[in-house]
Each structure stands twice: as structure tokens, then as C-alpha cells.
Design an enzyme around this catalytic site. Structure first.
Site, PDB file in Angstrom:
ATOM      1  N   HIS A 196       1.915   4.208   0.478  1.00 47.17           N
ATOM      2  CA  HIS A 196       2.670   2.713   0.280  1.00 47.17           C
ATOM      3  C   HIS A 196       1.553   1.942   1.232  1.00 47.17           C
ATOM      4  O   HIS A 196       0.689   2.493   2.129  1.00 47.17           O
ATOM      5  CB  HIS A 196       3.822   2.881   1.196  1.00 47.17           C
ATOM      6  CG  HIS A 196       4.951   3.557   0.328  1.00 47.17           C
ATOM      7  ND1 HIS A 196       5.643   4.544   0.692  1.00 47.17           N
ATOM      8  CD2 HIS A 196       5.259   3.169  -1.062  1.00 47.17           C
ATOM      9  CE1 HIS A 196       6.467   4.830  -0.282  1.00 47.17           C
ATOM     10  NE2 HIS A 196       6.341   4.208  -1.424  1.00 47.17           N
ATOM     11  N   CYS A 255       9.403   4.160   7.154  1.00 51.58           N
ATOM     12  CA  CYS A 255      10.279   4.539   6.094  1.00 51.58           C
ATOM     13  C   CYS A 255      11.761   4.906   6.584  1.00 51.58           C
ATOM     14  O   CYS A 255      12.616   4.971   5.491  1.00 51.58           O
ATOM     15  CB  CYS A 255       9.733   5.836   5.189  1.00 51.58           C
ATOM     16  SG  CYS A 255       7.847   5.716   5.112  1.00 51.58           S
TER      17      CYS A 255
HETATM   18  N1  GLY Z   1       8.684  11.473  -0.073  1.00 52.38           N
HETATM   19  C1  GLY Z   1       8.708  10.177  -0.048  1.00 52.38           C
HETATM   20  C2  GLY Z   1       8.261   9.637  -1.226  1.00 52.38           C
HETATM   21  O1  GLY Z   1       7.177   9.913  -2.100  1.00 52.38           O
HETATM   22  O2  GLY Z   1       8.690   8.477  -1.937  1.00 52.38           O
END
Ligand code: GLY
Length: 256
Positions: free
Chosen positions: A164, A251
């Protein structure tokens, strides 16, 4: 200032979540303990927590940040890029209705993960990644524009190791950005003061400014020392079990 945060402890199926790290299986009991410490840190920062029930139906559901984009002006539900994560959104949405009069949503074929969205005051950096596509990014930019926010797209698909956008950048406030070496050369960040994370501490870039503190991953001394030198109060947190599952400090909560 953030007043609230939504979190969800890891569930019994946590180890079955998506990961590319090759760091091995997470220890659930340790992950649960690390999550409790994360929650305590958020409370130390002055936010009131909404703690959702662990949900074994969705192994990645502890990474609540990916399910929405929240601002002081509106709440936008995400449409996660990984199909296995799309069912995570509805329970977060139910919780958000207590705090927002209406919820907007990213619509397919747009996909968008909250982890790709970095707010820097009135400007948003929107990562285009394996999870967030151009259609989702455009939809978000349009919704944010209605609230007088500007957006800039950052294509991270060529940058190795970044799931991300916020795996590689964080906004500290006061026009100061944390960037990993892979992203620091992108001209889009001109005009900001840059705090560069050394390659051997890349994971530490996913730090989170929460009110008067910065949450930082424990075990990255150069970066932590630099933040202290810049005058930030840091709270180091061990998130080793979440790192194994491609997750990090940002996250693990939705802050608003
Ligand atoms: N394990 C977090 C994701 O891949 O979105």
C-alpha cells in the site's frame, strides 16, 4: 485532533490472511497481546476506541484501515482490491453510522484500500497499487473534491515491496512527510520537508501521528532517534506478528 478510533483484534483465522512477506506464520496469542498494547497506545494518545468483535470469517479483518477513508467532513467506504476482504466493510459501516450522518462508497469496477490513502491536511495522496485501481482512485478524488480536498495520484505499482502507499509514506503534520527511499524521488512530494527512512528500516515508514504522539514500530532505532531529534514524542510498539501478514501500525485502526 483525532477523537475516535475503530479497531478489531485479530481472530482465530488470522494466520490464513493474505501475505507476501515470507516471514512465517504469526503467533496468534502474541498478535492479540500486541493488539492490546496498540489499543492502550491509542488511548494514551487521547482517542476513544470502538473495539469490533474479532471476525474469523475474514482473516485480514484486523486491518480495519483498509475498509474506509474518514475525514472530519465525510466517511467513504472502500471497495477492497482483494475479493477476500470485501466482506469486511459492512460491519465497519454499521459502526460508522453512529458517527457520520451518511456514508459514501467506492463502487465497482473501482477498487480501493484505505491503506493507499494518505491525508496531508487538505491534500490527499492516493496510491494506485495492486489493490487500488485508477477507477477507484478517480472516484475517491471526486468525492473528496466535494469536500474541498485536493488529491494527487501516486503510482506505486513499480515500487518493490510496497503493498500500500502507506507502507512507504506517512504524514507527520506541519508539511513534513516520512518517505522510504523508493518513493522519495517522486516529484509529487516537492515542497514538503522529507524525513527519509533508511532502506534497512523501510518497515518503520508506516508510522502514525496521533495527536501529540507518533506511533512507531519497535526495533528501528535510526528512525526512532530521528523522530525524537525532530521533537516528536514517540510510542514504540512491537507489531512483529502483523508485519508477518503484510500489515503495520496504520492498518490496525481507523482514526477520526
Ligand atoms: N494481509 C493484509 C492484506 O494483504 O491486505
Amino acid at each position: 485532533m483525532f477523537k475516535h478510533a475503530i479497531v478489531r483484534p485479530p481472530s482465530s483465522s488470522f494466520a490464513q490472511g493474505l501475505t507476501t512477506t515470507g516471514l512465517g506464520a504469526p503467533d496468534l496469542a502474541l498478535a492479540q497481546e500486541q493488539h492490546r498494547e496498540y489499543c492502550a497506545a491509542l488511548e494514551q494518545c487521547g482517542v476513544a476506541l470502538t473495539i469490533l468483535d474479532p471476525d474469523p470469517q475474514f482473516p485480514d479483518s484486523t486491518f480495519v484501515e483498509d475498509t474506509a477513508v474518514l475525514t472530519t467532513r465525510s466517511a467513504i467506504l472502500a471497495h477492497p482490491g482483494a475479493a477476500s476482504r470485501r466482506g469486511e466493510v459492512s460491519s465497519v459501516a454499521r459502526s460508522l453510522t453512529q458517527f457520520y450522518p451518511s456514508l459514501q462508497t467506492i463502487q465497482p469496477p473501482g477498487t480501493l484500500d484505505g491503506g493507499d490513502i494518505c491525508q496531508a491536511d487538505d491534500r490527499f495522496f492516493i496510491g494506485i497499487s495492486e489493490r487500488t485501481n485508477e477507477v477507484g482512485a478517480q472516484q475517491l478524488a471526486k468525492l473528496l473534491e466535494q469536500d474541498s480536498y485536493s488529491s494527487s495520484f501516486v503510482d506505486i505499482r513499480g515500487l518493490n515491496g510496497l503493498l500500500h502507499l502507506k507502507s512507504g509514506i506517512a504524514y507527520l503534520g506541519d508539511q513534513r512527510l516520512v518517505l522510504t527511499k523508493g518513493v522519495e524521488d517522486l516529484a509529487i512530494f516537492d515542497g514538503y520537508e522529507i524525513v527519509t527512512v533508511d532502506v534497512d528500516e523501510n518497515y518503520a515508514a508506516n508510522c502514525v501521528r496521533v495527536n501529540n504522539y507518533v506511533l512507531v514500530a519497535a526495533g528501528y532505532p535510526k528512525f526512532s532517534t530521528e523522530l525524537s531529534r525532530l521533537g516528536y514524542q514517540t510510542i514504540p510498539l512491537d507489531v512483529s506478528e502483523f508485519q508477518k501478514m503484510d500489515g503495520g501500525l496504520s492498518c490496525l485502526s481507523l482514526r477520526y
